[in-house]
Scaffold this motif. Structure first.
Motif, PDB file in Angstrom:
ATOM      1  N   PRO A  23       0.803  -1.223   0.000  1.00 20.54           N
ATOM      2  CA  PRO A  23       0.000   0.000   0.000  1.00 20.54           C
ATOM      3  C   PRO A  23       0.836   1.275   0.000  1.00 20.54           C
ATOM      4  CG  PRO A  23      -0.942  -1.601   1.528  1.00 20.54           C
ATOM      5  CD  PRO A  23       0.349  -2.178   1.039  1.00 20.54           C
ATOM      6  N   LYS A  53       0.268   4.895  -2.022  1.00 23.60           N
ATOM      7  CA  LYS A  53       0.053   6.088  -1.189  1.00 23.60           C
ATOM      8  C   LYS A  53       1.076   7.179  -1.507  1.00 23.60           C
ATOM      9  CE  LYS A  53      -2.174   3.498   2.506  1.00 23.60           C
ATOM     10  NZ  LYS A  53      -2.204   3.068   3.904  1.00 23.60           N
ATOM     11  N   THR A 108       7.605  -5.056   9.622  1.00 22.13           N
ATOM     12  CA  THR A 108       6.695  -4.146  10.323  1.00 22.13           C
ATOM     13  C   THR A 108       6.147  -4.808  11.587  1.00 22.13           C
ATOM     14  OG1 THR A 108       6.117  -3.256   8.162  1.00 22.13           O
ATOM     15  CG2 THR A 108       4.700  -2.637  10.009  1.00 22.13           C
ATOM     16  N   SER A 144      -6.273 -10.787   7.961  1.00 22.62           N
ATOM     17  CA  SER A 144      -6.066 -11.249   6.578  1.00 22.62           C
ATOM     18  C   SER A 144      -5.172 -10.315   5.781  1.00 22.62           C
ATOM     19  CB  SER A 144      -7.411 -11.392   5.848  1.00 22.62           C
ATOM     20  OG  SER A 144      -7.972 -10.111   5.626  1.00 22.62           O
ATOM     21  N   SER A 145      -4.859  -9.143   6.336  1.00 24.12           N
ATOM     22  CA  SER A 145      -3.921  -8.270   5.604  1.00 24.12           C
ATOM     23  C   SER A 145      -2.543  -8.922   5.659  1.00 24.12           C
ATOM     24  CB  SER A 145      -3.880  -6.880   6.252  1.00 24.12           C
ATOM     25  OG  SER A 145      -3.321  -6.955   7.546  1.00 24.12           O
ATOM     26  N   SER A 146      -1.676  -8.516   4.750  1.00 24.56           N
ATOM     27  CA  SER A 146      -0.310  -9.063   4.756  1.00 24.56           C
ATOM     28  C   SER A 146       0.330  -8.816   6.112  1.00 24.56           C
ATOM     29  CB  SER A 146       0.524  -8.389   3.678  1.00 24.56           C
ATOM     30  OG  SER A 146      -0.023  -8.637   2.417  1.00 24.56           O
ATOM     31  N   LEU A 147       0.146  -7.597   6.619  1.00 25.27           N
ATOM     32  CA  LEU A 147       0.723  -7.261   7.916  1.00 25.27           C
ATOM     33  C   LEU A 147       0.094  -8.106   9.022  1.00 25.27           C
ATOM     34  CD1 LEU A 147       2.472  -5.539   9.745  1.00 25.27           C
ATOM     35  CD2 LEU A 147       0.803  -3.697   9.553  1.00 25.27           C
ATOM     36  N   SER A 206     -12.849 -11.026   7.384  1.00 26.07           N
ATOM     37  CA  SER A 206     -14.039 -11.591   6.752  1.00 26.07           C
ATOM     38  C   SER A 206     -14.151 -13.058   7.171  1.00 26.07           C
ATOM     39  CB  SER A 206     -13.924 -11.535   5.231  1.00 26.07           C
ATOM     40  OG  SER A 206     -13.926 -10.203   4.802  1.00 26.07           O
ATOM     41  N   HIS A 234     -12.139 -16.002   5.665  1.00 22.36           N
ATOM     42  CA  HIS A 234     -10.696 -16.191   5.910  1.00 22.36           C
ATOM     43  C   HIS A 234     -10.407 -16.986   7.187  1.00 22.36           C
ATOM     44  CE1 HIS A 234     -10.093 -13.454   2.676  1.00 22.36           C
ATOM     45  NE2 HIS A 234     -10.280 -12.342   3.345  1.00 22.36           N
ATOM     46  N   ARG A 289     -15.181  -8.939  10.616  1.00 21.08           N
ATOM     47  CA  ARG A 289     -14.738  -7.537  10.530  1.00 21.08           C
ATOM     48  C   ARG A 289     -15.912  -6.577  10.410  1.00 21.08           C
ATOM     49  NH1 ARG A 289     -12.447  -6.046   4.534  1.00 21.08           N
ATOM     50  NH2 ARG A 289     -13.360  -4.059   5.125  1.00 21.08           N
ATOM     51  N   ALA A 321      -3.413  -3.718  12.376  1.00 23.19           N
ATOM     52  CA  ALA A 321      -2.800  -3.935  11.058  1.00 23.19           C
ATOM     53  C   ALA A 321      -3.594  -3.262   9.946  1.00 23.19           C
ATOM     54  CB  ALA A 321      -2.654  -5.427  10.790  1.00 23.19           C
ATOM     55  N   ALA A 336      -0.337   0.915  12.471  1.00 23.94           N
ATOM     56  CA  ALA A 336       0.392   0.855  11.197  1.00 23.94           C
ATOM     57  C   ALA A 336       0.365   2.197  10.477  1.00 23.94           C
ATOM     58  CB  ALA A 336      -0.207  -0.232  10.307  1.00 23.94           C
ATOM     59  N   VAL A 388       4.384   2.447  14.178  1.00 24.61           N
ATOM     60  CA  VAL A 388       5.532   1.725  13.640  1.00 24.61           C
ATOM     61  C   VAL A 388       5.868   2.209  12.230  1.00 24.61           C
ATOM     62  CG1 VAL A 388       4.157  -0.180  12.679  1.00 24.61           C
ATOM     63  CG2 VAL A 388       6.527  -0.580  13.306  1.00 24.61           C
ATOM     64  N   GLY A 401       7.809   0.375   9.367  1.00 26.85           N
ATOM     65  CA  GLY A 401       8.326  -0.983   9.201  1.00 26.85           C
ATOM     66  C   GLY A 401       9.444  -1.120   8.201  1.00 26.85           C
ATOM     67  N   SER A 424      -7.452  -9.393  -1.705  1.00 32.25           N
ATOM     68  CA  SER A 424      -7.945 -10.045  -0.501  1.00 32.25           C
ATOM     69  C   SER A 424      -7.095 -11.264  -0.162  1.00 32.25           C
ATOM     70  CB  SER A 424      -9.404 -10.471  -0.771  1.00 32.25           C
ATOM     71  OG  SER A 424      -9.948 -11.151   0.321  1.00 32.25           O
ATOM     72  N   LEU A 425      -6.474 -11.263   1.009  1.00 36.23           N
ATOM     73  CA  LEU A 425      -5.647 -12.385   1.481  1.00 36.23           C
ATOM     74  C   LEU A 425      -4.612 -12.785   0.432  1.00 36.23           C
ATOM     75  CD1 LEU A 425      -5.726 -14.199   4.165  1.00 36.23           C
ATOM     76  CD2 LEU A 425      -6.686 -15.970   2.718  1.00 36.23           C
TER      77      LEU A 425
HETATM   78  N1  LIG Z   1       3.717   1.494   9.225  1.00 35.75           N
HETATM   79  C1  LIG Z   1       4.250   0.694   8.327  1.00 35.75           C
HETATM   80  O1  LIG Z   1       5.460   0.636   8.159  1.00 35.75           O
HETATM   81  C2  LIG Z   1       3.351  -0.183   7.501  1.00 35.75           C
HETATM   82  C3  LIG Z   1       3.871  -1.346   6.915  1.00 35.75           C
HETATM   83  C4  LIG Z   1       3.001  -2.190   6.210  1.00 35.75           C
HETATM   84  C5  LIG Z   1       1.674  -1.820   6.059  1.00 35.75           C
HETATM   85  N2  LIG Z   1       1.231  -0.659   6.611  1.00 35.75           N
HETATM   86  C6  LIG Z   1      -0.169  -0.260   6.483  1.00 35.75           C
HETATM   87  O2  LIG Z   1      -0.943  -1.313   7.033  1.00 35.75           O
HETATM   88  C7  LIG Z   1      -2.150  -1.467   6.295  1.00 35.75           C
HETATM   89  C8  LIG Z   1      -2.224  -2.918   5.807  1.00 35.75           C
HETATM   90  O3  LIG Z   1      -1.213  -3.155   4.838  1.00 35.75           O
HETATM   91  P1  LIG Z   1      -1.124  -4.579   4.132  1.00 35.75           P
HETATM   92  O4  LIG Z   1      -0.079  -4.546   3.106  1.00 35.75           O
HETATM   93  O5  LIG Z   1      -1.047  -5.614   5.157  1.00 35.75           O
HETATM   94  O6  LIG Z   1      -2.551  -4.577   3.403  1.00 35.75           O
HETATM   95  P2  LIG Z   1      -3.277  -5.647   2.485  1.00 35.75           P
HETATM   96  O7  LIG Z   1      -2.644  -6.993   2.618  1.00 35.75           O
HETATM   97  O8  LIG Z   1      -3.405  -5.099   1.120  1.00 35.75           O
HETATM   98  O9  LIG Z   1      -4.736  -5.653   3.161  1.00 35.75           O
HETATM   99  C9  LIG Z   1      -5.824  -6.203   2.509  1.00 35.75           C
HETATM  100  C10 LIG Z   1      -6.578  -7.070   3.495  1.00 35.75           C
HETATM  101  O10 LIG Z   1      -7.029  -6.252   4.597  1.00 35.75           O
HETATM  102  C11 LIG Z   1      -8.330  -6.642   4.953  1.00 35.75           C
HETATM  103  N3  LIG Z   1      -9.062  -5.508   5.537  1.00 35.75           N
HETATM  104  C12 LIG Z   1      -9.260  -4.292   4.989  1.00 35.75           C
HETATM  105  N4  LIG Z   1      -9.963  -3.502   5.839  1.00 35.75           N
HETATM  106  C13 LIG Z   1     -10.218  -4.238   6.942  1.00 35.75           C
HETATM  107  C14 LIG Z   1     -10.904  -3.983   8.153  1.00 35.75           C
HETATM  108  N5  LIG Z   1     -11.478  -2.798   8.403  1.00 35.75           N
HETATM  109  N6  LIG Z   1     -10.971  -4.964   9.074  1.00 35.75           N
HETATM  110  C15 LIG Z   1     -10.394  -6.174   8.842  1.00 35.75           C
HETATM  111  N7  LIG Z   1      -9.748  -6.483   7.692  1.00 35.75           N
HETATM  112  C16 LIG Z   1      -9.646  -5.522   6.758  1.00 35.75           C
HETATM  113  C17 LIG Z   1      -8.942  -7.094   3.622  1.00 35.75           C
HETATM  114  O11 LIG Z   1      -9.946  -7.994   3.969  1.00 35.75           O
HETATM  115  P3  LIG Z   1     -10.986  -8.690   2.931  1.00 35.75           P
HETATM  116  O12 LIG Z   1     -10.214  -9.829   2.373  1.00 35.75           O
HETATM  117  O13 LIG Z   1     -12.089  -9.063   3.837  1.00 35.75           O
HETATM  118  O14 LIG Z   1     -11.329  -7.634   1.906  1.00 35.75           O
HETATM  119  C18 LIG Z   1      -7.764  -7.742   2.872  1.00 35.75           C
HETATM  120  O15 LIG Z   1      -7.674  -9.147   3.094  1.00 35.75           O
HETATM  121  C19 LIG Z   1      -2.084  -0.435   5.150  1.00 35.75           C
HETATM  122  O16 LIG Z   1      -2.749   0.735   5.575  1.00 35.75           O
HETATM  123  C20 LIG Z   1      -0.606  -0.146   5.029  1.00 35.75           C
HETATM  124  O17 LIG Z   1      -0.323   1.122   4.482  1.00 35.75           O
HETATM  125  C21 LIG Z   1       2.045   0.161   7.338  1.00 35.75           C
END
Ligand SMILES: NC(=O)c1ccc[n+]([C@@H]2O[C@H](COP(=O)([O-])OP(=O)(O)OC[C@H]3O[C@@H](n4cnc5c(N)ncnc54)[C@H](OP(=O)(O)O)[C@@H]3O)[C@@H](O)[C@H]2O)c1
Length: 351
Positions: free
Chosen positions: A42, A46, A132, A173-176, A197, A200, A215, A240, A263, A282, A284, A339-340
């Motif tokens: 992401p 961004k 992260t 389910s997010s990568s984080l 969801s 997952h 969620r 996350a 995050a 954080v 990361g 998603s996931l």
């Molecule tokens: N601070 C840092 O250094 C850092 C590092 C990494 C990431 N981040 C931030 O962390 C966030 C996640 O990043 P990512 O790469 O892990 O994202 P990602 O894998 O793209 O996240 C997508 C997943 O998040 C789920 N999701 C979205 N909104 C949700 C909610 N309200 N409740 C529960 N699940 C939800 C989605 O669920 P569904 O499958 O149900 O659609 C999908 O599976 C982003 O905002 C990113 O910018 C920050």
């Protein structure tokens, strides 16, 4: 000097375009890596969309901070790697260290050999979100980008140390979220409660979650439900997702004396902030000097953790056309259509 294909963000808030970048020479202690797979995150959309956190200082810029590839050259003094080794590592937002290109450099202390059970595509899904989760939970208390200072499970005496203590993480389910769950499990936390969801649930339980809460549960109901499932005061939580709602939910789940990792920058309601709950924002990346020590300590063990399945890769979707597939992939991430899974590009397949 030879050159390589690279995807440039041409100007601040501008468009992406394919161009060429010099293939860098590895400095002493560095590896030159021929990137076989890079993952989209992401932060990449961004930066293009709203110059996130002013991370990029100079344009045109190369983004991308997740890489898996082959060591093409080693710098003076490198001892742990040789040309031809398969490696995975995090990148950084400079033209020498970014990963939306065909070659990049990394200090050897912050790279790990990829064990035979992982493909390049799988390996590149790991570095950024693993870092992260690890920095947020295990780095020292350092302002402004510190961590919760828990004992890392990959170090002596750390594994299972928090047995019997509950853990709450939004967005499993997010990568984080997937990496947070896996580290919470290695640290011994139990129960591990996450939001996702319902479809997952099986995947997240396989990673170590004990309870998967829908969620869609209203934020007004979620804290009480999570606290009930926890059965004891929640002293560590990780958001996350880090929307305004999820941040406030995490803060409300947390007991006094607890710590929550965010995050994204805090949007917790000012009126509820108390010095008795610590908020960690954080950043990361293991290449930030204050975070490099935890990164070095982690990278010594990454190969083993991945080989024995303690850290698993995300599901992979490979994008077409190498680096040229990245802009469309970033749009899909922005639209919340992934998603996931992790979107992966193969820079060597760029037409
Ligand atoms: N601070 C840092 O250094 C850092 C590092 C990494 C990431 N981040 C931030 O962390 C966030 C996640 O990043 P990512 O790469 O892990 O994202 P990602 O894998 O793209 O996240 C997508 C997943 O998040 C789920 N999701 C979205 N909104 C949700 C909610 N309200 N409740 C529960 N699940 C939800 C989605 O669920 P569904 O499958 O149900 O659609 C999908 O599976 C982003 O905002 C990113 O910018 C920050």
């Amino acid at each position: 000097m030879s050159s390589q294909k690279a995807l440039f963000l041409l100007e601040r808030l501008g468009k992406f375009g394919l161009g060429t970048n010099t293939i860098p020479e590895p400095a002493p202690g560095e590896l030159l890596v021929e990137i076989r797979a890079t993952a989209l995150n992401p932060v990449d959309w961004k930066i293009q969309d709203h110059d996130f956190e002013g991370i990029i200082q100079e344009y045109p810029a190369i983004l991308g901070t997740d890489s898996a590839g082959v060591v093409a050259k080693v710098g003076e003094g490198v001892t742990r790697f040789a040309v031809g080794d398969r490696v995975m590592h995090q990148g950084f937002f400079t033209t020498r260290m970014a990963t939306f290109q065909q070659y990049t450099t990394v200090p050897e202390q912050l790279a790990a050999k990829i064990p035979p059970n992982l493909t390049f595509d799988e390996a590149c899904t790991i570095p950024l979100t693993m870092a992260t989760a690890a920095i947020g939970l295990y780095n020292k208390h350092i302002e402004p980008n510190g961590g919760c200072e828990l004992s890392p499970p990959w170090e002596e005496g750390g594994r299972g140390k928090y047995a019997g203590q509950p853990f709450f993480v939004t967005g499993g389910s997010s990568s984080l979220g997937q990496h947070v769950i896996q580290f919470a499990k290695l640290s011994g936390f139990s129960p591990i409660i996450t939001t996702a969801s319902p479809r997952h649930e099986a995947a997240l339980k396989a990673l170590g979650a004990t309870h998967v809460v829908d969620r869609a549960t209203p934020p007004t109901e979620l804290p009480a439900l999570a606290r009930r499932l926890a059965g004891a005061p929640v002293l560590v939580a990780f958001d996350a997702i880090s929307s305004r709602d999820t941040q406030n939910v995490c803060y409300d789940v947390l007991a006094r004396g607890g710590q929550v990792v965010l995050a994204l920058p805090s949007e917790i309601e000012k009126g509820k902030l108390t010095p008795e709950k610590r908020v960690v924002e954080v950043f990361g990346n293991v290449h930030v000097p204050a975070q490099t020590p935890v990164g070095i300590s982690l990278y010594r063990k990454v190969t083993e953790l991945v080989a024995n399945g303690d850290i698993k890769p995300n599901n992979v979707e490979v994008l077409p056309n190498g680096l040229l597939g990245i802009p469309d992939g970033l749009n899909r991430l922005k639209e919340g259509k992934v998603s996931l899974a992790k979107l992966v590009a193969r820079p060597q397949e760029t037409p």
